[in-house]
Design an enzyme around this catalytic site. Structure first.
Site, mmCIF file in Angstrom:
data_model
loop_
_atom_site.group_PDB
_atom_site.id
_atom_site.type_symbol
_atom_site.label_atom_id
_atom_site.label_comp_id
_atom_site.label_asym_id
_atom_site.label_seq_id
_atom_site.Cartn_x
_atom_site.Cartn_y
_atom_site.Cartn_z
ATOM 1 C CB THR A 115 -0.682 0.088 1.341
ATOM 2 O OG1 THR A 115 -0.154 0.088 2.420
ATOM 3 C CG2 THR A 115 -2.026 -1.216 1.104
ATOM 4 C CB CYS A 116 4.290 1.688 0.555
ATOM 5 S SG CYS A 116 5.654 3.115 0.393
ATOM 6 C CG ASP A 117 1.128 6.552 -2.529
ATOM 7 O OD1 ASP A 117 0.180 5.457 -3.040
ATOM 8 O OD2 ASP A 117 0.894 7.485 -2.281
#
Length: 106
Positions: free
Chosen positions: A10-12
């Site tokens: 979920t980390c951009d």
């Protein structure tokens, strides 16, 4: 040429690295935590820089938790790891800044 990206799906920033390195293997450390040996190797490589002290997780920790060593913190809170951590042909890279991208030929 082998490339492994350690991060969180979920980390951009991790998503940017994955997109730029499509042949890399991705490992979500939240779902597949680092072993004690892997954590020790990364701490030996990056030291305290491996702990993201600007994260929401860090700000939610008590002072006692913040006083723990990096290994204990990362074992208890995998999302505290600065991301992404990239291993490419035996070399380690931390983060997705211009220097890492240049070293990886992106």
């Amino acid at each position: 040429m082998t490339t492994t990206i350690l991060g969180i799906k979920t980390c951009d920033t991790c998503r940017k690295a994955i997109k730029a390195l499509p042949d890399a293997t991705f490992r979500d450390v939240r779902n597949d935590p680092l072993s004690d040996a892997e954590r020790a190797e990364l701490i030996a490589e990056f030291g305290d820089a491996l702990v993201n002290r600007a994260s929401t997780t860090w700000r939610s920790l008590s002072d006692e938790e913040k006083a723990q060593d990096a290994g204990a913190l990362l074992a208890a809170h995998p999302t505290l790891m600065k991301r992404p951590v990239i291993q490419h042909n035996g070399a380690w890279y931390l983060g997705w800044k211009a220097d890492t991208q240049k070293a990886l030929g992106v």
